[in-house]
Enzyme design. Structure first.
Site, PDB file in Angstrom:
ATOM      1  N   ASP A  32       0.821  -1.229   0.000  1.00 62.25           N
ATOM      2  CA  ASP A  32       0.000   0.000   0.000  1.00 62.25           C
ATOM      3  C   ASP A  32       0.853   1.276   0.000  1.00 62.25           C
ATOM      4  OD1 ASP A  32      -1.380  -2.310   0.864  1.00 62.25           O
ATOM      5  OD2 ASP A  32      -2.892  -1.117   1.895  1.00 62.25           O
TER       6      ASP A  32
ATOM      7  N   GLU B 280      -4.458   1.965  -2.671  1.00 65.44           N
ATOM      8  CA  GLU B 280      -5.681   2.410  -1.973  1.00 65.44           C
ATOM      9  C   GLU B 280      -5.442   3.560  -1.011  1.00 65.44           C
ATOM     10  OE1 GLU B 280      -7.621   0.123   0.907  1.00 65.44           O
ATOM     11  OE2 GLU B 280      -5.880   0.049   2.203  1.00 65.44           O
ATOM     12  N   ASN B 281      -4.176   3.831  -0.658  1.00 64.46           N
ATOM     13  CA  ASN B 281      -3.874   4.940   0.250  1.00 64.46           C
ATOM     14  C   ASN B 281      -3.068   6.037  -0.443  1.00 64.46           C
ATOM     15  OD1 ASN B 281      -3.367   2.166   2.101  1.00 64.46           O
ATOM     16  ND2 ASN B 281      -4.803   3.662   2.935  1.00 64.46           N
TER      17      ASN B 281
ATOM     18  N   ASN C 210     -10.240  -1.581   0.720  1.00 66.68           N
ATOM     19  CA  ASN C 210     -11.421  -0.981   1.354  1.00 66.68           C
ATOM     20  C   ASN C 210     -11.526   0.539   1.228  1.00 66.68           C
ATOM     21  OD1 ASN C 210      -9.097  -1.434   3.153  1.00 66.68           O
ATOM     22  ND2 ASN C 210     -10.275  -0.303   4.651  1.00 66.68           N
ATOM     23  N   HIS C 211     -10.430   1.220   0.908  1.00 67.93           N
ATOM     24  CA  HIS C 211     -10.502   2.684   0.760  1.00 67.93           C
ATOM     25  C   HIS C 211     -10.728   3.131  -0.683  1.00 67.93           C
ATOM     26  CE1 HIS C 211      -9.574   3.270   4.918  1.00 67.93           C
ATOM     27  NE2 HIS C 211      -8.394   2.688   4.823  1.00 67.93           N
TER      28      HIS C 211
ATOM     29  N   HIS D 198      -6.506  -8.408  -0.045  1.00 63.29           N
ATOM     30  CA  HIS D 198      -6.537  -7.261   0.851  1.00 63.29           C
ATOM     31  C   HIS D 198      -7.365  -7.640   2.075  1.00 63.29           C
ATOM     32  CE1 HIS D 198      -5.676  -2.979   1.263  1.00 63.29           C
ATOM     33  NE2 HIS D 198      -6.857  -2.865   1.839  1.00 63.29           N
TER      34      HIS D 198
ATOM     35  N   HIS E  56      -3.049  -4.425   3.137  1.00 66.58           N
ATOM     36  CA  HIS E  56      -4.029  -3.787   4.032  1.00 66.58           C
ATOM     37  C   HIS E  56      -3.480  -3.492   5.428  1.00 66.58           C
ATOM     38  CE1 HIS E  56      -7.728  -2.546   5.989  1.00 66.58           C
ATOM     39  NE2 HIS E  56      -7.611  -3.522   6.855  1.00 66.58           N
TER      40      HIS E  56
ATOM     41  N   HIS F  15      -0.446  -2.933   6.382  1.00 69.05           N
ATOM     42  CA  HIS F  15       0.711  -2.026   6.278  1.00 69.05           C
ATOM     43  C   HIS F  15       1.915  -2.507   7.089  1.00 69.05           C
ATOM     44  CE1 HIS F  15      -1.784   1.720   4.845  1.00 69.05           C
ATOM     45  NE2 HIS F  15      -2.229   0.580   4.331  1.00 69.05           N
TER      46      HIS F  15
HETATM   47 FE   LIG Z   1      -3.945   0.265   3.042  1.00 71.08          FE
HETATM   48 FE   LIG Z   2      -6.976  -1.377   3.338  1.00 72.00          FE
END
Ligand SMILES: [Fe+2]
Ligand SMILES: [Fe+2]
Length: 279
Positions: free
Chosen positions: A27, A58-59, A86-87, A169, A194, A196
């Site tokens: 990520d 996603e981040n 999820n983001h 994820h 996910h 991290h």
């Molecule tokens: Fe993430």
């Molecule tokens: Fe995530």
């Protein structure tokens, strides 16, 4: 060496020009992560000679979500396919882009009516590599079981790709390890994202699937999973909501490189834990 080989499905002959090296990047957290990856990429190319680079984005937009602009910056750094999690739907203006591009994917087991797609097939070193994104369901929301979803995807796509790689994820290591075993012998690689935080369990499973529970993140370690540590500590200590900003110091690139053979399965996996200052 160029030769004709049978695909992993045993049906479709394909031209094959040697092993495929796939580099997975964890990520990417905000601008520090994006800039750190761009700085590290020449060294990573020299060290691993990847044919295909896949990064979780996603981040990438301010620490939460992804936009077309941040996706372009990640592609400019040398990434071929971006996975998410999820983001992914944090920025509403990215929905149209997710529908339009075939290089940014979101978990396949989200509702089919949601923006974007759950897999993409790209060519790397003369092979067709299918990249699949899945979400776990423990402490995360998804419309369908990732186990059933990946079974039906592999069934449907078996003649369309020579190798399958999966970004899972997910939150908990048990679900991630289980997915590795579920796909052992059917996917070249299953790597977790996910949390991290990288895990120390990279290995090639007996059936030939490279697995690691979590590759970690690409961002600042001088924080709490990518956010400024003072703010996260305040949130934990006061139990009050707080807006997090992206941490900036001590940026590392974390990921894994997998060598995929002509049978569409892994020969090796090597974890990548690289301080950008050393890149
Ligand atoms: Fe993430
Ligand atoms: Fe995530």
């Amino acid at each position: 060496m160029i030769g004709s080989v049978r695909s992993r499905a045993g049906k479709v002959p394909a031209l094959y020009a040697g092993p495929v090296v796939v580099l997975f990047i964890g990520d990417i957290c905000g601008r520090p992560g994006r800039d750190g990856l761009a700085l590290a990429m020449p060294g990573l190319r020299e060290r691993h000679a990847p044919d295909l680079v896949i990064a979780n984005g996603e981040n990438s937009a301010g620490g939460l979500g992804i936009t077309e602009k941040t996706a372009r910056k990640i592609f400019d750094a040398g990434v071929d396919v971006i996975t998410t999690g999820n983001h992914v739907y944090r920025h509403r203006d990215a929905y149209e882009y997710l529908d339009r591009t075939d290089r940014v994917i979101r978990p396949a087991n989200y509702r089919t009516s949601n923006p974007g797609r759950g897999h993409t097939i790209v060519e790397a070193a003369g092979r067709r590599v299918c990249v699949i994104n899945l979400s776990g369901t423990v402490f995360l929301d998804a419309a369908r079981s990732p186990f059933d979803e990946v079974d039906s995807l592999l069934d449907r796509l078996r003649d369309e790709a020579d190798a399958f790689v999966v970004d899972f994820h997910a939150e908990v290591t048990s679900e991630k390890v289980a997915m590795g075993w579920h796909l052992d012998g059917r996917a070249a690689a299953v790597w977790g994202t996910h949390t991290h935080v990288p895990t120390a369990d990279a290995r090639v499973l007996p059936g030939g699937t490279a697995h690691i529970s979590d590759v970690g993140m690409t961002g600042a370690r001088h924080g709490v999973i990518g956010a400024k540590k003072e703010q996260v500590l305040q949130a934990f200590r006061t139990q009050m909501p707080i807006r997090y900003e992206t941490a900036t110091e001590d940026v590392w690139v974390m990921g894994a490189a997998v060598d995929v053979g002509d049978d569409g399965l892994a020969r090796s996996i090597e974890q990548v834990l690289l301080p950008v200052a050393d890149a």
